[in-house]
Design a protein around this motif. Structure first.
Motif, PDB file in Angstrom:
ATOM      1  N   GLY A 117      -2.711 -25.175 -18.127  1.00 50.31           N
ATOM      2  CA  GLY A 117      -2.784 -23.763 -18.464  1.00 50.31           C
ATOM      3  C   GLY A 117      -1.944 -22.944 -17.501  1.00 50.31           C
ATOM      4  O   GLY A 117      -1.850 -23.244 -16.314  1.00 50.31           O
ATOM      5  N   LEU A 118      -1.315 -21.897 -18.027  1.00 53.39           N
ATOM      6  CA  LEU A 118      -0.414 -21.081 -17.222  1.00 53.39           C
ATOM      7  C   LEU A 118      -1.207 -20.083 -16.373  1.00 53.39           C
ATOM      8  O   LEU A 118      -2.332 -19.715 -16.716  1.00 53.39           O
ATOM      9  N   PHE A 119      -0.602 -19.664 -15.268  1.00 51.43           N
ATOM     10  CA  PHE A 119      -1.317 -18.894 -14.256  1.00 51.43           C
ATOM     11  C   PHE A 119      -0.665 -17.516 -14.110  1.00 51.43           C
ATOM     12  O   PHE A 119       0.523 -17.401 -13.883  1.00 51.43           O
ATOM     13  N   THR A 518       4.118  -4.742 -16.858  1.00 49.78           N
ATOM     14  CA  THR A 518       4.856  -5.506 -17.859  1.00 49.78           C
ATOM     15  C   THR A 518       3.849  -6.322 -18.675  1.00 49.78           C
ATOM     16  O   THR A 518       2.704  -6.513 -18.252  1.00 49.78           O
ATOM     17  N   PRO A 519       4.251  -6.820 -19.839  1.00 45.93           N
ATOM     18  CA  PRO A 519       3.312  -7.539 -20.696  1.00 45.93           C
ATOM     19  C   PRO A 519       2.883  -8.877 -20.094  1.00 45.93           C
ATOM     20  O   PRO A 519       3.625  -9.513 -19.337  1.00 45.93           O
ATOM     21  N   ILE A 520       1.678  -9.305 -20.450  1.00 42.74           N
ATOM     22  CA  ILE A 520       1.242 -10.657 -20.118  1.00 42.74           C
ATOM     23  C   ILE A 520       2.219 -11.643 -20.761  1.00 42.74           C
ATOM     24  O   ILE A 520       2.650 -11.453 -21.886  1.00 42.74           O
ATOM     25  N   GLY A 521       2.538 -12.739 -20.052  1.00 41.53           N
ATOM     26  CA  GLY A 521       3.401 -13.731 -20.661  1.00 41.53           C
ATOM     27  C   GLY A 521       4.137 -14.613 -19.687  1.00 41.53           C
ATOM     28  O   GLY A 521       5.312 -14.358 -19.385  1.00 41.53           O
ATOM     29  N   PRO A 522       3.517 -15.662 -19.167  1.00 41.87           N
ATOM     30  CA  PRO A 522       4.221 -16.556 -18.245  1.00 41.87           C
ATOM     31  C   PRO A 522       5.450 -17.234 -18.836  1.00 41.87           C
ATOM     32  O   PRO A 522       6.417 -17.480 -18.107  1.00 41.87           O
ATOM     33  N   LEU A 523       5.457 -17.551 -20.125  1.00 45.03           N
ATOM     34  CA  LEU A 523       6.663 -18.131 -20.718  1.00 45.03           C
ATOM     35  C   LEU A 523       7.822 -17.139 -20.674  1.00 45.03           C
ATOM     36  O   LEU A 523       8.966 -17.506 -20.412  1.00 45.03           O
ATOM     37  N   ARG A 524       7.508 -15.872 -20.906  1.00 41.81           N
ATOM     38  CA  ARG A 524       8.532 -14.837 -20.805  1.00 41.81           C
ATOM     39  C   ARG A 524       9.020 -14.703 -19.364  1.00 41.81           C
ATOM     40  O   ARG A 524      10.220 -14.565 -19.101  1.00 41.81           O
ATOM     41  N   THR A 554      15.968 -23.273 -12.341  1.00 44.14           N
ATOM     42  CA  THR A 554      15.978 -24.287 -13.390  1.00 44.14           C
ATOM     43  C   THR A 554      14.669 -24.164 -14.169  1.00 44.14           C
ATOM     44  O   THR A 554      13.680 -23.607 -13.671  1.00 44.14           O
ATOM     45  N   PRO A 555      14.616 -24.678 -15.392  1.00 41.41           N
ATOM     46  CA  PRO A 555      13.353 -24.648 -16.129  1.00 41.41           C
ATOM     47  C   PRO A 555      12.209 -25.317 -15.363  1.00 41.41           C
ATOM     48  O   PRO A 555      11.067 -24.838 -15.402  1.00 41.41           O
ATOM     49  N   GLU A 556      12.491 -26.422 -14.674  1.00 37.82           N
ATOM     50  CA  GLU A 556      11.440 -27.108 -13.918  1.00 37.82           C
ATOM     51  C   GLU A 556      10.919 -26.224 -12.786  1.00 37.82           C
ATOM     52  O   GLU A 556       9.702 -26.154 -12.547  1.00 37.82           O
ATOM     53  N   GLU A 557      11.817 -25.536 -12.096  1.00 40.46           N
ATOM     54  CA  GLU A 557      11.401 -24.643 -11.014  1.00 40.46           C
ATOM     55  C   GLU A 557      10.557 -23.489 -11.543  1.00 40.46           C
ATOM     56  O   GLU A 557       9.575 -23.078 -10.926  1.00 40.46           O
ATOM     57  N   ALA A 558      10.959 -22.968 -12.699  1.00 38.27           N
ATOM     58  CA  ALA A 558      10.218 -21.857 -13.290  1.00 38.27           C
ATOM     59  C   ALA A 558       8.819 -22.294 -13.715  1.00 38.27           C
ATOM     60  O   ALA A 558       7.832 -21.567 -13.523  1.00 38.27           O
ATOM     61  N   LEU A 559       8.709 -23.490 -14.299  1.00 38.67           N
ATOM     62  CA  LEU A 559       7.397 -23.983 -14.717  1.00 38.67           C
ATOM     63  C   LEU A 559       6.495 -24.207 -13.512  1.00 38.67           C
ATOM     64  O   LEU A 559       5.304 -23.897 -13.544  1.00 38.67           O
ATOM     65  N   ARG A 560       7.058 -24.720 -12.453  1.00 36.20           N
ATOM     66  CA  ARG A 560       6.264 -24.916 -11.237  1.00 36.20           C
ATOM     67  C   ARG A 560       5.748 -23.572 -10.713  1.00 36.20           C
ATOM     68  O   ARG A 560       4.593 -23.452 -10.295  1.00 36.20           O
ATOM     69  N   ALA A 561       6.608 -22.543 -10.752  1.00 32.01           N
ATOM     70  CA  ALA A 561       6.187 -21.218 -10.286  1.00 32.01           C
ATOM     71  C   ALA A 561       5.076 -20.642 -11.148  1.00 32.01           C
ATOM     72  O   ALA A 561       4.253 -19.854 -10.659  1.00 32.01           O
ATOM     73  N   ALA A 562       5.036 -21.025 -12.420  1.00 34.49           N
ATOM     74  CA  ALA A 562       4.028 -20.495 -13.347  1.00 34.49           C
ATOM     75  C   ALA A 562       2.759 -21.333 -13.400  1.00 34.49           C
ATOM     76  O   ALA A 562       1.815 -20.973 -14.110  1.00 34.49           O
ATOM     77  N   THR A 563       2.747 -22.433 -12.670  1.00 30.57           N
ATOM     78  CA  THR A 563       1.574 -23.311 -12.702  1.00 30.57           C
ATOM     79  C   THR A 563       1.165 -23.723 -11.289  1.00 30.57           C
ATOM     80  O   THR A 563       0.334 -23.087 -10.653  1.00 30.57           O
ATOM     81  N   TYR A 564       1.789 -24.761 -10.795  1.00 32.16           N
ATOM     82  CA  TYR A 564       1.382 -25.423  -9.549  1.00 32.16           C
ATOM     83  C   TYR A 564       1.436 -24.495  -8.339  1.00 32.16           C
ATOM     84  O   TYR A 564       0.470 -24.387  -7.574  1.00 32.16           O
ATOM     85  N   ASP A 565       2.563 -23.795  -8.151  1.00 32.11           N
ATOM     86  CA  ASP A 565       2.691 -22.953  -6.968  1.00 32.11           C
ATOM     87  C   ASP A 565       1.915 -21.651  -7.099  1.00 32.11           C
ATOM     88  O   ASP A 565       1.435 -21.104  -6.102  1.00 32.11           O
ATOM     89  N   ALA A 566       1.779 -21.141  -8.311  1.00 37.63           N
ATOM     90  CA  ALA A 566       0.940 -19.951  -8.499  1.00 37.63           C
ATOM     91  C   ALA A 566      -0.503 -20.261  -8.139  1.00 37.63           C
ATOM     92  O   ALA A 566      -1.187 -19.462  -7.484  1.00 37.63           O
TER      93      ALA A 566
END
Length: 628
Positions: A117-119, A518-524, A554-566
């Motif tokens: 789940g996104l954070f 700004t709107p909710i939206g980790p994918l955005r 990179t997409p991988e870095e962005a996903l990490r920022a929206a999940t694991y590191d958040a």
């Protein structure tokens, strides 16, 4: 007549210290109104249904274990937690060992993608709930900048929302953003005043809160009511008559004093909205978050007034997200009486991980504290606002909090505010000898020089970026607000949200919405950090202008920022942000893999990947209605 100016001897506010909840907390969340607001809540918290064991395989499964985006063949969930991840044979063996003949197997379609789940690591729950009752005149249509967002559109929205004429009638609206009104112009910041709102109505009072939260715009009927209620105080401010208040003040009420005048005048109507809507609005807020893949939130400011309402809500409601946040203490308060910090070892609804302090305002609201005057001069403070005067009270406050063992998250937007914040952290940490703290800078928009990233790394401070500054306002900063300005030999706007540089310095970063800013939206937010496309840029030639491509993730870095590191930033990594054995079964299923999108398709598209399902603790809390 006195000069109409403020002395900065107060806390300013964006969403982080919003005008309604902070200024009117004793009334809005006083015992009488609180009882009315919570009367409709269930008497008892519903019991969580024990989820059936289930094994997922097929598709694309990225559990983000250790922050790595590797794909695994299968993942098994049971009793609301992860039982096993890895090969199908390994996960099947684990499921058989504990739940043989009790679990189901679900085969994902080839493109379906299962992620943690996104954070959302910086959000404002109570304020978002209250603002949902106000007419929306903001610049966003879903997660995109609204097409045709101009003064005429704002007027028409306000006209359509006017209540019937009555003694108590008033129109409340929220989100007006002069920076994004088209055609883009510095004049938009001064053209919104009482004459603009009088074109909507000259008989019904209108009160509009700006998107940045630093200004309330009111029309002539509202000016009259505000003056009549606050006549003595306004005369002391130098307004000898209602006419002078209207003509000189222009219907712009700013900062704590001005906002309190307006909001206090219309307090009965605001309380009525809160009583009628608050519970439903919060339910809808969490549902929207689920629809965008969010399973965890961190409220960036939880003061006692908020908690008087939020605690009863949480105690009686089956939350659709994991919820934690930062305690807020007014700098005027006695910090010597802070409760002792307790490290977060296991999840509980509404846990606390930080103390929150706000240093300045908003860059797009022309109140972020800068080392140089804004190129688009505001009518009040030409270099923005810093909330601590004298300035030496700021590092003293930070040291006092840190000495008591509390991690901090400090709102700092302008480059001067970021500099003062890093300096304050440095002084406070010189003598600190306790457990390492996950101190943060919120928004962390502009650096004075790139060496400050080295300082943050050395001090163990991590940034949480309001990445919408790049996507939504990047062009406005470049072409109007910071036009022609430089920092450290770079165009000032190219020092905005240095995501990649922060990672290069081994900092752990997150991306946040600061909802309602700004709107909710980790994918955005992932998309904006990957592409850094300036969405407000006029595109007559079909181009997609990028703001400082060297800072693209990179997409991988962005996903990490929206999940694991958040999750790590929010002290939640022991149960959220990834899916190793033992973590909560909080995950989402997307229609496609955001990490597999062709790079030229990411801009304006990653945000629209369909969230098909959102699961919390092994139970479905959202299923897309178009999915059969």
């Amino acid at each position: 007549m006195k000069e109409h100016a403020h002395n900065h001897d107060h806390m300013c506010f964006c969403a982080c210290t919003n005008p309604i909840v902070t200024l009117l907390k004793e009334d809005l969340f006083g015992p009488e109104n609180l009882a009315l607001m919570t009367a409709g809540l269930p008497e008892k918290k519903p019991e969580v249904v024990q989820p059936a064991p289930i094994l997922f395989t097929g598709g694309i499964i990225r559990p983000m274990i250790d922050g790595k985006a590797d794909v695994v063949e299968a993942i098994g969930f049971a009793e609301g937690r992860v039982l096993a991840t890895g090969s199908l044979s390994l996960v099947t063996a684990e499921m058989d060992a504990h739940f043989k003949d009790e679990y189901t197997v679900r085969n994902l379609e080839p493109n379906q993608t299962l992620l943690p789940g996104l954070f959302e690591p910086h959000i404002h729950v109570v304020f978002s709930g209250l603002m949902a009752s106000f007419a929306d005149v903001g610049p966003f249509d879903g997660q995109n900048i609204r097409q045709g967002y101009d003064k005429n559109w704002v007027k028409e929205q306000l006209k359509a929302s006017l209540p019937p004429e009555s003694e108590d009638a008033v129109l409340f609206a929220n989100g007006l953003d002069p920076a994004l009104l088209t055609p883009y112009s510095k004049d938009n910041f001064k053209d919104i005043d009482y004459t603009f709102l009088n074109e909507v109505s000259k008989t019904i009072p209108i009160m509009v809160i700006s998107a940045s939260g630093h200004t309330v715009y009111i029309n002539s009927p509202a000016i009259s009511k505000v003056y009549q209620k606050n006549e003595a105080a306004l005369k002391k401010d130098g307004y000898s008559s209602e006419t002078e208040f209207e003509i000189v003040g222009r219907g712009l009420l700013q900062e704590e004093t001005g906002l309190l005048y307006a909001l206090g005048t219309f307090l009965p109507q605001i309380k009525a909205l809160a009583k009628r809507d608050m519970n439903t609005n919060l339910d809808d807020f969490f549902s929207e978050a689920n629809s965008r893949g969010v399973t965890s939130m961190y409220d960036a400011i939880l003061e006692d007034a908020y908690l008087k309402y939020l605690n009863p809500y949480v105690d009686s409601t089956k939350l659709r997200v994991r919820l934690g946040g930062a305690r807020y203490y007014d700098p005027k308060a006695d910090f010597a009486h802070l409760p002792a910090y307790e490290a977060v070892e296991k999840y509980r609804d509404l846990y606390f991980g930080h103390i929150k302090v706000v240093a300045d305002g908003s860059n797009q609201g022309l109140t972020g504290y800068q080392s140089e005057d804004y190129a688009c001069l505001p009518e009040t403070y030409k270099d923005g606002i810093f909330d601590f005067h004298p300035q030496d009270t700021y590092p003293a406050l930070i040291k006092l909090i840190i000495d008591q063992g509390w991690p901090m998250m400090i709102h700092a937007n302008g480059d001067k505010a970021v500099t003062l914040t890093i300096d304050a952290y440095r002084e406070a940490l010189k003598t600190y000898a306790g457990t390492p703290l996950r101190n943060r800078i919120e928004h962390c928009s502009l650096f004075s020089n790139r060496k400050q990233l080295d300082e943050m790394a050395e001090l163990g401070i991590s940034p949480s970026f309001l990445i919408g500054h790049v996507g939504y306002w990047g062009f406005i900063f470049k072409d109007i607000i910071f036009k022609g300005q430089q920092l450290d030999g770079y165009d000032k706007v190219d020092m905005l949200d240095l995501c990649k540089s922060a990672l290069d310095k081994k900092l752990r970063i997150s991306l946040h919405s600061d909802h309602t800013v700004t709107p909710i939206g980790p994918l955005r937010m992932m998309e904006q950090s990957i592409t850094r496309v300036m969405e407000s840029h006029p595109r007559e030639d079909g181009s997609s202008p990028v703001l400082n491509k060297d800072e693209c993730l990179t997409p991988e870095e962005a996903l990490r920022a929206a999940t694991y590191d958040a999750a790590w930033q929010c002290y939640a990594e022991k149960w959220a942000g990834s899916l190793p054995k033992g973590h909560f079964a909080d995950f989402i299923i997307l229609a496609e893999d955001p990490l597999s999108m062709a790079h030229d398709k990411i801009s304006m598209n990653m945000r629209n990947i369909t969230v098909q399902e959102t699961w919390l603790g092994g139970n479905v809390v959202y299923r897309n209605s178009n999915i059969k």
